[in-house]
Scaffold this active site. Structure first.
Site, short mmCIF file in Angstrom:
data_model
loop_
_atom_site.label_atom_id
_atom_site.label_comp_id
_atom_site.label_asym_id
_atom_site.label_seq_id
_atom_site.Cartn_x
_atom_site.Cartn_y
_atom_site.Cartn_z
N LYS A 1 1.93 -3.86 6.60
CA LYS A 1 2.35 -3.87 5.19
C LYS A 1 3.86 -3.70 5.08
O LYS A 1 4.51 -4.38 4.30
CB LYS A 1 1.63 -2.76 4.41
CG LYS A 1 0.14 -2.99 4.26
CD LYS A 1 -0.15 -4.15 3.33
CE LYS A 1 -1.58 -4.60 3.39
NZ LYS A 1 -1.84 -5.85 2.71
N SER B 1 0.83 -1.21 0.00
CA SER B 1 0.00 0.00 0.00
C SER B 1 0.86 1.25 0.00
O SER B 1 1.95 1.27 0.60
CB SER B 1 -0.86 -0.01 1.26
OG SER B 1 -1.49 1.24 1.42
N TYR C 1 -2.07 -1.01 10.82
CA TYR C 1 -2.34 -1.57 9.48
C TYR C 1 -1.14 -1.32 8.55
O TYR C 1 -0.61 -2.24 7.92
CB TYR C 1 -3.61 -0.97 8.87
CG TYR C 1 -3.70 -1.21 7.39
CD1 TYR C 1 -3.95 -2.48 6.89
CD2 TYR C 1 -3.50 -0.16 6.47
CE1 TYR C 1 -3.99 -2.71 5.52
CE2 TYR C 1 -3.55 -0.38 5.11
CZ TYR C 1 -3.79 -1.66 4.63
OH TYR C 1 -3.82 -1.88 3.28
N GLY D 1 -4.32 11.94 11.30
CA GLY D 1 -3.49 11.00 10.55
C GLY D 1 -3.53 11.22 9.04
O GLY D 1 -2.72 10.65 8.31
P1 NAD Z 1 -10.98 -6.83 1.15
O1 NAD Z 1 -11.16 -6.81 2.62
O2 NAD Z 1 -12.14 -6.55 0.28
O3 NAD Z 1 -10.33 -8.22 0.70
C1 NAD Z 1 -9.46 -8.95 1.53
C2 NAD Z 1 -9.97 -10.39 1.58
O4 NAD Z 1 -9.11 -11.17 2.40
C3 NAD Z 1 -11.37 -10.48 2.20
O5 NAD Z 1 -12.23 -11.17 1.30
C4 NAD Z 1 -11.16 -11.23 3.50
O6 NAD Z 1 -12.27 -12.04 3.82
C5 NAD Z 1 -9.89 -12.03 3.21
N1 NAD Z 1 -9.08 -12.37 4.39
C6 NAD Z 1 -8.63 -11.54 5.37
N2 NAD Z 1 -7.88 -12.22 6.24
C7 NAD Z 1 -7.83 -13.51 5.80
C8 NAD Z 1 -7.22 -14.68 6.29
N3 NAD Z 1 -6.50 -14.71 7.42
N4 NAD Z 1 -7.38 -15.84 5.60
C9 NAD Z 1 -8.12 -15.86 4.45
N5 NAD Z 1 -8.73 -14.78 3.96
C10 NAD Z 1 -8.58 -13.61 4.62
O7 NAD Z 1 -9.79 -5.80 0.82
P2 NAD Z 1 -9.30 -5.24 -0.58
O8 NAD Z 1 -9.66 -3.82 -0.63
O9 NAD Z 1 -9.70 -6.14 -1.66
O10 NAD Z 1 -7.73 -5.32 -0.34
C11 NAD Z 1 -6.96 -6.44 -0.76
C12 NAD Z 1 -5.54 -6.27 -0.26
O11 NAD Z 1 -5.02 -5.04 -0.77
C13 NAD Z 1 -5.42 -6.18 1.26
O12 NAD Z 1 -4.24 -6.84 1.64
C14 NAD Z 1 -5.31 -4.69 1.52
O13 NAD Z 1 -4.62 -4.42 2.70
C15 NAD Z 1 -4.54 -4.24 0.29
N6 NAD Z 1 -4.77 -2.82 -0.03
C16 NAD Z 1 -6.05 -2.36 -0.21
C17 NAD Z 1 -6.26 -1.02 -0.49
C18 NAD Z 1 -7.66 -0.47 -0.66
O14 NAD Z 1 -7.83 0.73 -0.62
N7 NAD Z 1 -8.69 -1.29 -0.87
C19 NAD Z 1 -5.18 -0.16 -0.62
C20 NAD Z 1 -3.88 -0.65 -0.45
C21 NAD Z 1 -3.69 -2.00 -0.17
C1 UD1 Z 2 -7.05 5.29 3.14
C2 UD1 Z 2 -6.36 4.60 4.28
C3 UD1 Z 2 -4.98 4.18 3.84
C4 UD1 Z 2 -5.03 3.35 2.57
C5 UD1 Z 2 -5.72 4.17 1.50
C6 UD1 Z 2 -5.84 3.45 0.17
C7 UD1 Z 2 -7.40 5.65 6.23
C8 UD1 Z 2 -7.20 6.61 7.37
N1 UD1 Z 2 -6.32 5.52 5.41
O1 UD1 Z 2 -6.35 6.48 2.92
O2 UD1 Z 2 -4.32 3.45 4.83
O3 UD1 Z 2 -3.74 3.00 2.14
O4 UD1 Z 2 -7.04 4.49 1.97
O5 UD1 Z 2 -6.95 2.67 0.14
O6 UD1 Z 2 -8.42 5.00 6.11
N2 UD1 Z 2 -12.35 11.93 3.01
C9 UD1 Z 2 -13.34 12.82 3.36
N3 UD1 Z 2 -14.49 12.34 3.89
C10 UD1 Z 2 -14.71 11.00 4.10
C11 UD1 Z 2 -13.69 10.09 3.73
C12 UD1 Z 2 -12.51 10.59 3.20
O7 UD1 Z 2 -13.18 14.02 3.19
O8 UD1 Z 2 -15.77 10.63 4.60
C13 UD1 Z 2 -11.11 12.44 2.39
C14 UD1 Z 2 -9.84 12.13 3.17
O9 UD1 Z 2 -9.57 13.13 4.10
C15 UD1 Z 2 -8.82 12.05 2.04
C16 UD1 Z 2 -9.61 11.53 0.84
O10 UD1 Z 2 -10.98 11.80 1.14
O11 UD1 Z 2 -8.34 13.34 1.73
C17 UD1 Z 2 -9.46 10.05 0.61
O12 UD1 Z 2 -9.74 9.35 1.82
P1 UD1 Z 2 -9.81 7.76 1.90
O13 UD1 Z 2 -10.68 7.25 0.82
O14 UD1 Z 2 -10.13 7.38 3.30
O15 UD1 Z 2 -8.33 7.31 1.52
P2 UD1 Z 2 -6.92 7.72 2.20
O16 UD1 Z 2 -7.09 8.75 3.23
O17 UD1 Z 2 -6.00 8.05 1.09
#
Ligand code: NAD
Ligand code: UD1
Length: 331
Positions: free
Chosen positions: A152, A124, A148, A293
């Site tokens: 990572k 991430s 979290y 944060g």
């Molecule tokens: P998500 O929660 O939709 O998907 C994660 C999946 O992993 C879920 O279906 C959950 O049930 C499964 N899971 C969790 N722990 C498990 C375990 N111990 N064993 C088996 N299954 C397990 O999340 P996502 O948004 O699809 O994210 C996928 C990956 O990408 C995650 O590792 C997340 O940290 C990373 N990531 C997500 C974002 C984002 O904004 N969505 C950003 C950066 C990184």
């Molecule tokens: C979030 C996660 C971060 C993750 C990233 C990518 C948090 C605190 N951080 O960050 O760890 O890597 O997503 O998925 O959850 N905002 C509003 N109102 C809201 C929600 C968000 O104004 O109700 C603003 C935030 O201040 C930010 C932007 O929208 O400026 C995006 O927010 P968000 O979608 O939560 O993503 P990140 O803050 O980038």
């Protein structure tokens, strides 16, 4: 050749499964469904008209995981499984460290035991902390501000050490920026439990009348209009990046990190405006205080992924909004 997809029922995992199946790969999905629904597996099959094995299993359960490796021939692993809610990770850090870090260690031990040494890992942009400048390059200093993010960064370090200890490994660390949007079919997308923390899931709930008003967290940042700027990327573009990373790890050994972002930052107000224009839906919003944060600006320099993986994002913010809305309307 089968690709094991951990967390394949989740938001990014499910979209990646669709792209893998469409590209002709055989996949095996393992997910404990802690943050996803079993219907997603059916939806992936419906979209692609392809079948695959699904195991409802936890990565922390070593014997279950070993049984999956024992009964399948796995060539590589795309590892999405993990817990991802920043606020929750502050409240229950041990659960996050155990699930994400221990889960990955058990997975890697099992992979090594079965001589499967190719992995694409979901990292991430959060590991860049509060960057000194933007756009962010892969060699920028790394730091975290919550458990979290620390999981990572720890996992990236563990995978680096693993490669140093055994040069047969081939690992791609994909640092995602802000994935939003959904599959064109409207069948799969992001559907967080409870009140969403992230911007786009909140916007769609306000637009659909499920929540009243979006709070804009601060308008006094040093950005174009004072609101936070992020690099939003369509989840399908992000998924396609995994296929390019997979191709690379199948051909070469080593460990490499890549930013997966568009390289373009949008403010909260710009996202709201794009959503309203593209969908015709009004989003009620009000300015509130900054979220602790949060940082002002975060967007990628994605040129390394372009040069080394041949990957670039092609879907624009309007398409991201439209697809997110199409999925939300069907919930
Ligand atoms: P998500 O929660 O939709 O998907 C994660 C999946 O992993 C879920 O279906 C959950 O049930 C499964 N899971 C969790 N722990 C498990 C375990 N111990 N064993 C088996 N299954 C397990 O999340 P996502 O948004 O699809 O994210 C996928 C990956 O990408 C995650 O590792 C997340 O940290 C990373 N990531 C997500 C974002 C984002 O904004 N969505 C950003 C950066 C990184
Ligand atoms: C979030 C996660 C971060 C993750 C990233 C990518 C948090 C605190 N951080 O960050 O760890 O890597 O997503 O998925 O959850 N905002 C509003 N109102 C809201 C929600 C968000 O104004 O109700 C603003 C935030 O201040 C930010 C932007 O929208 O400026 C995006 O927010 P968000 O979608 O939560 O993503 P990140 O803050 O980038």
């Amino acid at each position: 050749m089968a690709i094991l997809v951990t967390g394949g029922a989740g938001f990014i995992g499910s979209h990646t499964c669709v792209e893998l199946l469409n590209a002709g790969y055989e996949i095996i999905v393992v997910d404990n469904l802690i943050n996803s629904k079993p219907e997603v597996i059916q939806k992936i099959k419906q979209i692609t008209q392809r079948d695959f094995k699904f195991y409802q299993a936890d990565l922390l359960n070593r014997s279950e995981l070993e049984a999956i490796f024992e009964s399948n021939t796995i060539d590589a692993v795309i590892h999405f499984a993990g817990l991802k809610a920043v606020g929750e990770s502050v409240e229950i850090p041990l659960r996050y460290y155990h699930n994400n870090v221990s889960g990955t260690i058990i997975l890697c031990e099992t992979m090594a035991h079965y001589n499967v040494k190719r992995m694409v890992f979901s990292s991430s942009a959060t590991i860049y902390g509060d960057p000194q400048s933007v756009p962010i390059k892969e060699d920028f200093p790394l730091s975290t501000t919550n458990p979290y993010g620390s999981t990572k960064l720890m996992i990236e370090n563990i995978l680096q050490d693993l490669y140093l200890s055994d040069k047969e490994w081939s690992i791609s660390l994909l640092r995602y920026f802000n994935p939003i949007g959904a599959h064109k079919s409207g069948l799969i997308g992001e559907d967080p439990k409870g009140i969403p923390n992230n911007l786009m899931p909140y916007i769609v709930r306000v637009a659909s009348g499920k929540l009243e008003t979006l709070s804009i967290f601060g308008n006094d940042y040093p950005t174009i209009d004072g609101t936070g700027v992020r690099d939003y990327i369509h989840v399908v573009d992000l998924s396609l990046g995994h296929l390019d990373a997979l191709k690379k790890i199948m051909l070469t050994k080593g460990i490499n990190s890549y930013n997966l972002g568009t390289g373009k930052g949008y403010s909260v107000l710009e996202v709201i405006r794009a959503f309203e224009i593209s969908t015709g839906q009004k989003v009620n919003s009000k300015i509130t205080h900054r979220r602790p944060g949060d940082i002002a600006e975060c967007y990628a320099d994605p040129s390394k992924a372009k040069i080394e993986l041949g990957w670039t994002a092609s879907r624009d913010l309007y398409e991201m909004c439209l697809d997110a809305w199409k999925f939300a309307k069907q919930q």
